[in-house]
Design a protein around this motif. Structure first.
Motif, short mmCIF file in Angstrom:
data_model
loop_
_atom_site.label_atom_id
_atom_site.label_comp_id
_atom_site.label_asym_id
_atom_site.label_seq_id
_atom_site.Cartn_x
_atom_site.Cartn_y
_atom_site.Cartn_z
N ASN A 148 0.79 -1.20 0.00
CA ASN A 148 0.00 0.07 0.03
C ASN A 148 0.87 1.44 0.02
N GLN A 149 1.77 1.30 0.96
CA GLN A 149 2.79 2.46 0.75
C GLN A 149 3.47 2.50 -0.43
N SER A 150 4.06 1.34 -1.02
CA SER A 150 4.62 1.59 -2.22
C SER A 150 3.88 1.90 -3.21
N THR A 151 2.62 1.80 -3.44
CA THR A 151 1.47 2.09 -4.39
C THR A 151 1.32 3.68 -4.15
N LEU A 152 1.42 3.98 -2.96
CA LEU A 152 0.87 5.38 -2.72
C LEU A 152 2.20 6.48 -3.17
N ILE A 153 3.29 5.86 -3.27
CA ILE A 153 4.36 6.76 -3.70
C ILE A 153 4.62 6.42 -5.28
N ALA A 154 4.34 5.03 -5.81
CA ALA A 154 4.75 5.02 -7.20
C ALA A 154 3.69 5.56 -8.06
N VAL A 155 2.19 5.40 -7.97
CA VAL A 155 1.21 5.82 -8.70
C VAL A 155 1.28 7.24 -8.90
N VAL A 163 4.49 11.61 -14.33
CA VAL A 163 5.22 11.69 -15.50
C VAL A 163 4.34 11.40 -16.87
N LEU A 164 3.39 10.77 -16.70
CA LEU A 164 2.35 10.71 -17.90
C LEU A 164 1.91 11.91 -18.25
N ILE A 165 1.35 12.76 -17.11
CA ILE A 165 0.89 13.94 -17.54
C ILE A 165 1.68 14.92 -18.01
N LYS A 166 3.14 15.02 -17.52
CA LYS A 166 4.18 16.00 -18.53
C LYS A 166 4.36 15.16 -19.73
N GLN A 189 -11.90 12.62 0.10
CA GLN A 189 -11.32 11.88 1.25
C GLN A 189 -11.23 10.29 1.01
N HIS A 190 -11.51 9.80 -0.21
CA HIS A 190 -11.24 8.50 -0.55
C HIS A 190 -10.00 8.25 -0.97
N ARG A 191 -9.68 6.86 -1.13
CA ARG A 191 -8.19 6.64 -1.34
C ARG A 191 -8.02 7.35 -2.95
N ASP A 192 -8.76 7.13 -3.83
CA ASP A 192 -8.55 7.74 -5.13
C ASP A 192 -8.13 9.16 -4.99
N GLY A 193 -8.79 9.96 -4.11
CA GLY A 193 -8.34 11.06 -3.71
C GLY A 193 -7.08 11.62 -3.14
N GLU A 194 -6.77 10.52 -2.53
CA GLU A 194 -5.12 10.51 -1.92
C GLU A 194 -4.03 10.37 -3.26
N PHE A 195 -4.47 9.46 -4.29
CA PHE A 195 -3.67 9.54 -5.37
C PHE A 195 -3.67 10.72 -5.96
N ILE A 196 -4.77 11.34 -6.07
CA ILE A 196 -4.75 12.74 -6.85
C ILE A 196 -4.17 13.82 -6.18
N SER A 197 -4.17 13.73 -4.63
CA SER A 197 -3.62 14.82 -4.09
C SER A 197 -2.10 14.70 -4.00
N ARG A 198 -1.62 13.63 -3.98
CA ARG A 198 -0.28 13.36 -4.15
C ARG A 198 0.36 13.76 -5.65
N THR A 199 -0.41 13.39 -6.56
CA THR A 199 -0.25 13.56 -7.86
C THR A 199 0.04 14.97 -8.09
N VAL A 200 -1.07 16.00 -7.62
CA VAL A 200 -0.85 17.29 -8.14
C VAL A 200 0.00 18.15 -7.22
N LYS A 201 0.37 17.36 -6.17
CA LYS A 201 1.45 18.16 -4.98
C LYS A 201 2.68 18.05 -5.91
N ARG A 202 2.84 17.30 -6.72
CA ARG A 202 4.26 17.26 -7.64
C ARG A 202 4.22 18.41 -8.66
N PHE A 203 3.11 19.03 -8.90
CA PHE A 203 3.06 20.16 -9.64
C PHE A 203 2.92 21.42 -8.81
N GLY A 204 3.18 21.23 -7.57
CA GLY A 204 2.90 22.63 -6.66
C GLY A 204 1.57 22.92 -6.42
N ILE A 205 0.64 22.11 -6.59
CA ILE A 205 -0.85 22.10 -6.07
C ILE A 205 -1.14 21.62 -5.00
N ASP A 206 -1.85 22.76 -3.89
CA ASP A 206 -2.18 21.94 -2.54
C ASP A 206 -3.55 21.47 -2.86
#
Length: 129
Positions: A7-14, A20-23, A76-93
């Motif tokens: 689970n932790q690895s997935t939260l980092i890798a995804v 990378v895909l968005i860029k 607040q669902h799990r998919d939201g955690e993926f989104i939140s962590r992804t957009v953070k990589r673009f400087g979005i809170d």
């Protein structure tokens, strides 16, 4: 134990792979802005904006934003955690909350972000419309 590590690895890798895909998509596609002149004027003059975009446009939101700081309302669902962590990589809170879970905290969080002088973004086409 193994499940927790996966689970932790997935939260980092995804989020990493998604960013990378968005860029990649951003450099290989033509992005057009329709009826966006007022937002551009507001950003140039230092005024804040409230952005609303459909879920179908969510993927490219991180590269289309050209303001000085934005917080986006995320489930607040799990998919939201993926989104939140992804957009953070673009400087979005992110502010967490949705119409079905934590909506009051989400609204309060967005109001706090506005008070800090940030733009806010929402997707109005959630599960309840």
């Amino acid at each position: 134990m193994l499940k927790k590590i996966l689970n932790q690895s997935t939260l980092i890798a995804v989020p990493f792979l998604a960013s990378v895909l968005i860029k990649y998509f951003a450099i290989t596609m033509r992005i057009s802005y329709v009826n966006f002149e007022e937002a551009w004027r507001d950003w140039r003059s230092g005024r804040n904006v409230i952005l609303a975009f459909w879920h179908g446009r969510l993927l490219m939101m991180p590269v289309m934003y050209k303001g000085c700081g934005v917080s986006v309302l995320v489930s607040q669902h799990r998919d939201g955690e993926f989104i939140s962590r992804t957009v953070k990589r673009f400087g979005i809170d992110s502010v967490r909350g949705s119409s079905t879970r934590g909506w009051l905290g989400g609204v309060k969080g967005l109001l706090n972000e506005i008070k800090k002088g940030k733009d806010i973004a929402i997707t109005p086409d959630g599960p309840k419309g």
